[in-house]
Design a protein around this motif. Sequence first.
Motif, mmCIF file in Angstrom:
data_model
loop_
_atom_site.group_PDB
_atom_site.id
_atom_site.type_symbol
_atom_site.label_atom_id
_atom_site.label_comp_id
_atom_site.label_asym_id
_atom_site.label_seq_id
_atom_site.Cartn_x
_atom_site.Cartn_y
_atom_site.Cartn_z
ATOM 1 N N GLU A 20 0.830 -1.205 0.000
ATOM 2 C CA GLU A 20 0.000 0.000 0.000
ATOM 3 C C GLU A 20 0.864 1.254 0.000
ATOM 4 O O GLU A 20 0.558 2.239 -0.684
ATOM 5 C CB GLU A 20 -0.908 0.012 1.237
ATOM 6 N N ALA A 21 1.947 1.226 0.774
ATOM 7 C CA ALA A 21 2.829 2.381 0.855
ATOM 8 C C ALA A 21 3.527 2.639 -0.479
ATOM 9 O O ALA A 21 3.707 3.788 -0.883
ATOM 10 C CB ALA A 21 3.865 2.173 1.960
ATOM 11 N N ARG A 24 1.030 4.175 -2.874
ATOM 12 C CA ARG A 24 0.795 5.588 -2.546
ATOM 13 C C ARG A 24 2.001 6.430 -2.930
ATOM 14 O O ARG A 24 1.856 7.522 -3.475
ATOM 15 C CB ARG A 24 0.509 5.733 -1.053
ATOM 16 N N ARG A 25 3.203 5.941 -2.645
ATOM 17 C CA ARG A 25 4.414 6.709 -2.940
ATOM 18 C C ARG A 25 4.538 6.977 -4.436
ATOM 19 O O ARG A 25 4.848 8.103 -4.859
ATOM 20 C CB ARG A 25 5.647 5.932 -2.446
ATOM 21 N N THR A 27 2.100 6.842 -6.705
ATOM 22 C CA THR A 27 0.988 7.683 -7.152
ATOM 23 C C THR A 27 1.266 9.141 -6.827
ATOM 24 O O THR A 27 1.022 10.040 -7.646
ATOM 25 C CB THR A 27 -0.330 7.237 -6.496
ATOM 26 N N GLU A 28 1.789 9.405 -5.635
ATOM 27 C CA GLU A 28 2.130 10.773 -5.250
ATOM 28 C C GLU A 28 3.212 11.342 -6.156
ATOM 29 O O GLU A 28 3.190 12.529 -6.506
ATOM 30 C CB GLU A 28 2.592 10.815 -3.794
ATOM 31 N N HIS A 178 0.074 15.850 -0.554
ATOM 32 C CA HIS A 178 -1.204 15.308 -0.097
ATOM 33 C C HIS A 178 -2.356 16.221 -0.495
ATOM 34 O O HIS A 178 -3.436 15.747 -0.879
ATOM 35 C CB HIS A 178 -1.181 15.138 1.431
ATOM 36 N N GLU A 181 -3.094 15.769 -4.130
ATOM 37 C CA GLU A 181 -3.784 14.491 -4.327
ATOM 38 C C GLU A 181 -5.272 14.642 -4.025
ATOM 39 O O GLU A 181 -6.135 14.137 -4.757
ATOM 40 C CB GLU A 181 -3.163 13.432 -3.409
#
Length: 246
Positions: A20-21, A24-25, A27-28, A178, A181
Motif C-alpha cells: 500500500e505504501a 501511494r508513494r 501515485t504521489e 497530499h 492528491e
Amino acid sequence: MVQQLFVSGLTPISGLSAPEAIVRRLTEAIIAGELKAGDQLPREDELARVLRVAPMTLRNALASLREMGLLVTTRGRYGGTFVASDIGEKLRKAAKSNIMTKQELRSLTDWRRAISGEACYLAAERGNQRDFSNIQSAAEEFSKCSSDVSLRRLADARLHTLIAEASKSADLVRQEIHIQEQLNSIILPLTTPSLVGNTRSMHHDSLVSAIVERDADGARRELIAHVESTFDWCVSLMMSRQTTNN
C-alpha cells in the motif's frame, strides 16, 4: 528515460503495509510531477533495494498500479515499466469514485491556506535562482495545457509542489503533495474544457512574480486569493454537475 532523480529522493517504506505504501508513494510521485507520462521506472531490483522491501512485495505493488492503469510494462530489449502515456485521463477516472462534498472542499481549502500559504512565504525567502527558474517554467507549462484538463491539473500540481520544494521544508513538501492528491478528487471528475473558465484560479502570474521578487507577504496573499478562487470555481463545478445529474 529511467528516473534516477526520482530514485534519489525516495526513502524506505514505513507506516502502511509495504504494498500500500509503495502504491501511494508512486501515485504521489506522478501527481507531483516527479514521474511523467512515458517515464521509465528503475529496474525492479534497484527500486526494491532503495525502498528496502522484498522484490515480491514490490512486484505486487506494481501489479496493483498496472491494474489501475497508471503503469504499463513491456518486454524485450527496450522493455521496462513505464508511466502510462494517458496518465492524466487514468487519474481522472480513478478520481470519479471519490468525489468531495462542499464541506470537505472547504476544509481542504483551509488546510491549503495554511500549508501552501506558508510554503509560498518561505519560497520567497529561501528559494534560489534555480528554484525560481523551475517555478516559472512550470507556470508556463500550466498555461500551455488549457485544452487538456487532465494535463492542466497535473501541471498545476507540479507547480505548487515546486513552490513547496523551494521552501526547503520537507514536511511542507509532503503536505503539499497530499493536498494536490486531494484536489484531484474534486477537480478531475468535474471539469471539462468548457468549464475551465478564466478565473483567478487559472492564473499564477502574480503569485510567481511575488515569489521571484522575494515578496514573502505578497506571495502568501496571492496564494490565499488563488486558493479561495479555486474554492469558488470548484463549488460552481459541483453545482453544475448536480444540475446536470438532476
